[in-house]
Design an enzyme around this catalytic site. Structure first.
Site, PDB file in Angstrom:
ATOM      1  N   ASP A 176       0.861  -1.176   0.000  1.00 33.38           N
ATOM      2  CA  ASP A 176       0.000   0.000   0.000  1.00 33.38           C
ATOM      3  C   ASP A 176       0.901   1.232   0.000  1.00 33.38           C
ATOM      4  O   ASP A 176       1.618   1.498   0.972  1.00 33.38           O
ATOM      5  CB  ASP A 176      -0.893  -0.027   1.248  1.00 33.38           C
ATOM      6  CG  ASP A 176      -1.931   1.083   1.260  1.00 33.38           C
ATOM      7  OD1 ASP A 176      -1.733   2.101   0.570  1.00 33.38           O
ATOM      8  OD2 ASP A 176      -2.935   0.936   1.986  1.00 33.38           O
ATOM      9  N   HIS A 177       0.862   1.978  -1.098  1.00 36.40           N
ATOM     10  CA  HIS A 177       1.775   3.116  -1.229  1.00 36.40           C
ATOM     11  C   HIS A 177       1.431   4.253  -0.267  1.00 36.40           C
ATOM     12  O   HIS A 177       2.196   5.216  -0.133  1.00 36.40           O
ATOM     13  CB  HIS A 177       1.761   3.642  -2.665  1.00 36.40           C
ATOM     14  CG  HIS A 177       3.114   4.018  -3.182  1.00 36.40           C
ATOM     15  ND1 HIS A 177       4.025   4.730  -2.441  1.00 36.40           N
ATOM     16  CD2 HIS A 177       3.723   3.761  -4.368  1.00 36.40           C
ATOM     17  CE1 HIS A 177       5.132   4.921  -3.145  1.00 36.40           C
ATOM     18  NE2 HIS A 177       4.969   4.332  -4.317  1.00 36.40           N
TER      19      HIS A 177
END
Length: 470
Positions: free
Chosen positions: A440-441
């Site tokens: 998850d950036h």
């Protein structure tokens, strides 16, 4: 004669329905307390339902393949004696009395409130809710204080046939109070909600008309699904089979859709020389007769890596006001993807950070076994904070795995194959594994993800040095 009706119990984790797989008893059979009477499939696992009564089966309130609702009649048993059980209320009334959301903001009758204080008694062993929990979950305070509560009190509840109909409206952002019910005394049926949704989709401008003058929507007939053997209307091809997703398959579909929709993920990967890791495992097996699995050894390195890069062992949740809350965890519940006859499930090893490679290997084997047998409990299949997916068992090299929502990352392991590899300036045959990380950036930048991958890859390449420092 005394007939007692057992309601489908609370199955835990907020589950409100289950598919009846099979009955293990029939009408007329004698049953004992805690005897398994049926097998149901929830969104998490297969569960055996024990009987709370002793006596003779009077009525089975469902057929195999039917979706059963929590707090709805499940089985009736003649327990003997002279007192007859009070008749069960009609379905619409039950739908309003059993769950808080079905009360639609109205006050609870005094006798119902007293009953809730004592607990329902319909609690599955191992997943139960206490009376205190019942008070919390069934008595939500209305927002807006005393004035709002006073305004809510006289409001009449919307009559809905069951919670699934209300859920259908909620999932499609349809105000249930605007739906005109076609059932007895205005009872809202599933067909009413589907008709309203169809009318809304076909007439987008209708919402602009004044509510008082807008004509009631026409009773639309839901489209009949094409049956097996018939021609598909869109492709013209014969339909081999068609069915609604349910149970685990439905859960997988929803989870994957949610993950793709809500998580802006990125993927990094690296090819890892695991020749020394395989040799070390072989030596352990020769010396002790058995050795941890390769996945257990890699998992041990991954857990250690998460302690160095904790952002990947976290989750992001959306607050009611639209804000984002980032939660990091102390410790790791390690999920691992397991393929079963019922679909892909993710058992998880709780407190994996406290286990060595041998303990992880044993727990992987145990959980995989119970998952494939359909006996994994709700706690076994929920609560993971990081997941490993060993898709190498399917003889593929790599995959950009979908993150197991709401986690922040998933580590993927490809198959181990021999390749020409440059070692100290010379080409040699080495055992190579491709490892990927989808993350998850929002929780971290690429540098953090790359740092975690490099740590795990280096440990896999030189396992003796890595294990010595763990």
């Amino acid at each position: 004669m005394s007939i007692k009706t057992f309601l489908l119990p609370d199955l835990g984790e907020g589950l409100t329905e289950a598919e009846l797989v099979r009955w293990m008893v029939a009408a007329g059979d004698t049953v004992a307390v805690d005897q398994p009477i049926a097998e149901v499939e929830t969104a998490k696992s297969l569960v055996e339902i024990p009987c709370p009564f002793e006596g003779v089966v009077s009525t089975l309130h469902g057929d195999a393949g039917q979706m059963m609702l929590v707090d709805e009649p499940f089985i009736s048993v003649n327990t003997g004696g002279e007192e007859a059980e009070a008749p069960v209320a009609d379905e619409a009334e039950r739908a309003q009395s059993y769950r808080e959301e079905e009360r639609a903001g109205t006050q609870v009758p005094a006798e119902a409130a007293a009953e809730a204080d004592e607990g329902s008694g319909n609690v599955l062993i191992g997943y139960g809710t206490s009376s205190a929990q019942s008070k919390t979950s069934r008595r939500r305070k209305p927002r807006g204080g005393v004035a709002a509560a006073a305004a809510q009190a006289p409001a009449e509840a919307v009559r809905v046939i069951n919670p699934l109909v209300r859920k259908l409206a909620r999932d499609n952002a349809l105000d249930i109070s605007t739906v005109q019910g076609s059932g007895p005394e205005g009872l809202i049926l599933r067909t009413d909600v589907e008709a309203a949704l169809s009318a809304e989709a076909g007439q987008p401008a209708a919402a602009a008309a004044p509510a008082a003058t807008a004509p009631a929507p026409a009773a639309a007939v839901p489209a009949t699904p094409t049956r097996a053997g018939e021609a598909d209307s869109k492709t013209g091809l014969p339909v081999a089979s068609t069915q609604l997703l349910s149970g685990v398959r439905k859960t997988i579909a929803n989870a994957m859709s949610t993950s793709r929709r809500e998580i802006p993920e990125a993927t990094v990967w690296v090819d890892v020389d695991v020749t020394k890791l395989l040799k070390l495992r072989s030596k352990i097996k020769e010396a002790e007769g058995q050795a941890p699995s390769v996945m257990a050894l890699i998992s041990r390195f991954a857990v250690a890596g998460l302690q160095r890069f904790p952002e990947l062992n976290s989750r992001i949740e959306v607050e009611a006001d639209g804000g984002l809350r980032h939660t990091l965890f102390e410790g790791v519940n390690l999920g691992f993807a397991a393929q079963t006859d019922r679909g892909l499930v993710v058992p998880n090893v709780r407190d994996a950070h406290k286990m060595n490679a041998k303990e992880l290997s044993a727990e992987f084997a145990r959980l995989a076994s119970v998952a494939r047998e359909g006996k994994a409990g709700v706690a076994d299949l929920s609560g993971s904070t990081f997941t490993i997916n060993n898709y190498g068992v399917f003889k593929v090299d790599g995959s950009a795995a979908i993150i197991n929502y709401p986690e922040a990352a998933i580590l993927g392991l490809g198959r181990i194959i021999e390749k020409p590899w440059v070692v100290n300036g010379k080409i040699k045959v080495r055992s190579i594994c491709e490892m990927t990380l989808s993350f998850d950036h929002r929780v971290c930048d690429g540098g953090t993800a790359a740092g975690f991958m490099r740590y795990v890859a280096d440990a896999m390449t030189d396992p003796k040095t890595a294990l010595a420092s763990l």
